[in-house]
Design a protein around this motif. Sequence first.
Motif, mmCIF file in Angstrom:
data_model
loop_
_atom_site.group_PDB
_atom_site.id
_atom_site.type_symbol
_atom_site.label_atom_id
_atom_site.label_comp_id
_atom_site.label_asym_id
_atom_site.label_seq_id
_atom_site.Cartn_x
_atom_site.Cartn_y
_atom_site.Cartn_z
ATOM 1 N N GLY A 254 80.728 74.560 100.353
ATOM 2 C CA GLY A 254 80.780 76.296 100.447
ATOM 3 C C GLY A 254 80.801 76.558 99.262
ATOM 4 N N GLN A 255 79.919 78.778 99.147
ATOM 5 C CA GLN A 255 79.119 79.063 97.575
ATOM 6 C C GLN A 255 78.798 79.872 98.106
ATOM 7 O OE1 GLN A 255 76.827 75.727 95.221
ATOM 8 N NE2 GLN A 255 76.135 75.367 97.077
ATOM 9 N N SER A 256 78.446 81.469 97.888
ATOM 10 C CA SER A 256 78.040 82.383 98.403
ATOM 11 C C SER A 256 78.084 82.188 99.568
ATOM 12 C CB SER A 256 76.548 82.339 97.923
ATOM 13 O OG SER A 256 76.220 81.063 96.223
ATOM 14 N N GLY A 257 78.661 82.713 99.889
ATOM 15 C CA GLY A 257 79.273 82.983 101.247
ATOM 16 C C GLY A 257 78.510 81.946 102.080
ATOM 17 N N ALA A 258 78.406 80.860 102.319
ATOM 18 C CA ALA A 258 77.956 79.979 102.784
ATOM 19 C C ALA A 258 79.180 79.252 103.047
ATOM 20 C CB ALA A 258 76.514 79.874 102.615
ATOM 21 N N PRO A 259 79.242 78.778 104.724
ATOM 22 C CA PRO A 259 80.783 78.114 104.657
ATOM 23 C C PRO A 259 80.497 76.826 104.910
ATOM 24 C CG PRO A 259 79.354 78.049 106.959
ATOM 25 C CD PRO A 259 78.809 79.626 105.840
ATOM 26 N N GLY A 260 81.166 75.941 104.064
ATOM 27 C CA GLY A 260 81.346 74.392 103.919
ATOM 28 C C GLY A 260 82.739 73.911 102.987
ATOM 29 N N PHE A 261 82.700 72.464 102.961
ATOM 30 C CA PHE A 261 84.419 72.001 102.221
ATOM 31 C C PHE A 261 84.103 72.987 100.424
ATOM 32 C CE2 PHE A 261 82.170 68.729 104.616
ATOM 33 C CZ PHE A 261 82.926 68.414 105.575
ATOM 34 N N ASN A 262 85.709 73.378 100.259
ATOM 35 C CA ASN A 262 85.500 73.666 99.584
ATOM 36 C C ASN A 262 87.069 73.236 98.794
ATOM 37 O OD1 ASN A 262 87.641 75.621 100.837
ATOM 38 N ND2 ASN A 262 85.984 76.722 101.717
ATOM 39 N N TYR A 263 87.850 72.933 99.134
ATOM 40 C CA TYR A 263 88.822 72.901 99.057
ATOM 41 C C TYR A 263 88.715 71.739 97.099
ATOM 42 C CZ TYR A 263 94.024 71.235 98.069
ATOM 43 O OH TYR A 263 95.510 70.850 97.069
ATOM 44 N N PHE A 264 87.954 70.515 97.059
ATOM 45 C CA PHE A 264 88.361 69.621 96.496
ATOM 46 C C PHE A 264 87.370 70.524 94.992
ATOM 47 C CE2 PHE A 264 89.859 66.723 98.694
ATOM 48 C CZ PHE A 264 90.994 66.463 98.303
ATOM 49 N N HIS A 265 86.213 71.621 95.292
ATOM 50 C CA HIS A 265 85.091 71.839 95.181
ATOM 51 C C HIS A 265 86.037 72.901 94.137
ATOM 52 C CE1 HIS A 265 81.225 73.805 93.655
ATOM 53 N NE2 HIS A 265 81.513 74.417 93.505
ATOM 54 N N ASN A 266 86.514 73.829 94.739
ATOM 55 C CA ASN A 266 87.421 75.278 94.076
ATOM 56 C C ASN A 266 88.692 74.996 93.504
ATOM 57 O OD1 ASN A 266 85.549 76.874 95.458
ATOM 58 N ND2 ASN A 266 86.968 77.016 97.110
ATOM 59 N N ASN A 267 89.529 74.053 94.013
ATOM 60 C CA ASN A 267 90.809 73.855 93.144
ATOM 61 C C ASN A 267 90.282 72.099 91.835
ATOM 62 O OD1 ASN A 267 92.666 74.609 94.586
ATOM 63 N ND2 ASN A 267 91.115 73.940 96.450
ATOM 64 N N PHE A 268 89.612 71.550 92.322
ATOM 65 C CA PHE A 268 89.683 70.691 91.224
ATOM 66 C C PHE A 268 88.327 70.334 90.587
ATOM 67 C CE2 PHE A 268 92.848 69.504 94.928
ATOM 68 C CZ PHE A 268 93.655 68.795 93.283
ATOM 69 N N GLY A 269 87.546 71.266 91.035
ATOM 70 C CA GLY A 269 86.399 71.613 90.092
ATOM 71 C C GLY A 269 85.297 70.117 91.028
ATOM 72 N N MET A 270 85.903 69.436 91.742
ATOM 73 C CA MET A 270 84.959 68.197 91.712
ATOM 74 C C MET A 270 84.342 67.834 92.677
ATOM 75 S SD MET A 270 87.354 64.832 93.286
ATOM 76 C CE MET A 270 88.619 64.539 91.856
ATOM 77 N N PRO A 271 82.551 67.764 92.557
ATOM 78 C CA PRO A 271 82.041 67.374 93.544
ATOM 79 C C PRO A 271 82.798 66.161 94.562
ATOM 80 C CG PRO A 271 80.697 67.133 91.224
ATOM 81 C CD PRO A 271 82.840 66.799 91.517
ATOM 82 N N TYR A 272 82.102 66.933 95.986
ATOM 83 C CA TYR A 272 82.235 65.646 97.289
ATOM 84 C C TYR A 272 81.703 64.766 97.207
ATOM 85 C CZ TYR A 272 85.556 68.736 99.045
ATOM 86 O OH TYR A 272 85.957 69.911 99.591
ATOM 87 N N ASP A 273 80.637 64.418 96.605
ATOM 88 C CA ASP A 273 79.802 63.158 96.339
ATOM 89 C C ASP A 273 80.689 62.294 95.785
ATOM 90 O OD1 ASP A 273 77.638 61.623 95.126
ATOM 91 O OD2 ASP A 273 76.936 61.912 96.662
ATOM 92 N N PHE A 274 80.639 62.306 94.322
ATOM 93 C CA PHE A 274 81.690 61.665 93.528
ATOM 94 C C PHE A 274 82.331 61.702 93.888
ATOM 95 C CE2 PHE A 274 84.976 61.500 89.866
ATOM 96 C CZ PHE A 274 84.638 60.711 89.001
ATOM 97 N N LEU A 275 83.301 62.535 94.698
ATOM 98 C CA LEU A 275 84.921 61.776 95.111
ATOM 99 C C LEU A 275 84.878 61.239 96.447
ATOM 100 C CD1 LEU A 275 87.818 62.998 95.895
ATOM 101 C CD2 LEU A 275 86.384 64.282 97.707
ATOM 102 N N MET A 276 83.925 60.820 96.853
ATOM 103 C CA MET A 276 83.507 59.836 98.627
ATOM 104 C C MET A 276 82.961 58.465 97.775
ATOM 105 S SD MET A 276 84.256 61.538 101.286
ATOM 106 C CE MET A 276 83.575 63.245 101.915
ATOM 107 N N ARG A 277 81.981 58.654 96.707
ATOM 108 C CA ARG A 277 81.889 57.623 96.037
ATOM 109 C C ARG A 277 82.932 56.580 94.695
ATOM 110 N NH1 ARG A 277 76.388 56.407 95.865
ATOM 111 N NH2 ARG A 277 74.943 57.658 97.088
ATOM 112 N N SER A 278 83.647 57.472 94.661
ATOM 113 C CA SER A 278 84.985 57.100 93.602
ATOM 114 C C SER A 278 86.355 56.635 95.051
ATOM 115 C CB SER A 278 85.509 57.854 93.704
ATOM 116 O OG SER A 278 84.705 58.889 92.489
ATOM 117 N N SER A 279 86.187 57.009 96.668
ATOM 118 C CA SER A 279 87.225 56.339 97.408
ATOM 119 C C SER A 279 86.276 55.053 97.277
ATOM 120 C CB SER A 279 87.503 57.383 98.286
ATOM 121 O OG SER A 279 87.976 58.371 98.415
ATOM 122 N N VAL A 280 85.524 54.819 98.186
ATOM 123 C CA VAL A 280 84.662 54.231 98.422
ATOM 124 C C VAL A 280 84.624 52.660 97.322
ATOM 125 C CG1 VAL A 280 82.253 53.188 99.196
ATOM 126 C CG2 VAL A 280 83.099 55.143 100.413
#
Length: 253
Positions: A34-60
Amino acid sequence: MCVKGISVLHRAGTVSYGLLESEEALEGLRIEVGQSGAPGFNYFHNNFGMPYDFLMRSSVSSGHPLFVSFDTCGRMLGFARFEKVSDNLEKIHRGKKSLVRHSVHLLRSIEVHPSFRNMGVGRLLFAIAAGHLYSNVVTKPDNPGAARFFRQRLMFDTICDTDCTVSLRYRDHLILPYPKARLLLRQLAGNYPRMVMPELIDSYESLRFRSNMGKSIPRDDIVTFERYLTTSRHLLDRKLSEEIEQFLETLCA
């Protein structure tokens, strides 16, 4: 749609639910942030500045179970991250091994794309994951609304002081005990059959309507209905199962 590296565990309409088995699977998923008014995943991006791709790869890469839901275009609709915090406890008596206590998984996070919230995607994703893990699940909601959701919609409960299932560090968490976790998907199917088995319910209602109107039903439509029934039979409660079986008998008579 099939995405390489994802083991699909369930399909409901145009949405697939599965377990990521490799980091490469992320290349086949489209993650909208989610950015510039477009809906999307935003919790980790907004609260921790963490890219979702990095979050997913780290988990796996850490070996933590990561479950996702995605549509036919490969767009990710939701994800649930878990971490195993204790193993099964087994004992051997007279040479026979028996399971004393099931393992415990910590639900680290679950998030659904804003455009697909309040549609059952999160509940179904969690139920599929919990059933697949074959484990107790604990979590610590970060707000009262989330706590109500876990208690009322997903059957979590407070961990009592005498519960020896989890270590002391998780006593302030909520828990979904193994027996409930294993049955959660079937309970959802009983309460919301169209959400869990949309193809079967749509086919059943369509055939029933045509039958009540006295219209002939092509054999191909009956075969399709039987195929949906075969793949969903284990999720049906007794009442709906008997109702569908009786109707099928009248069609084949």
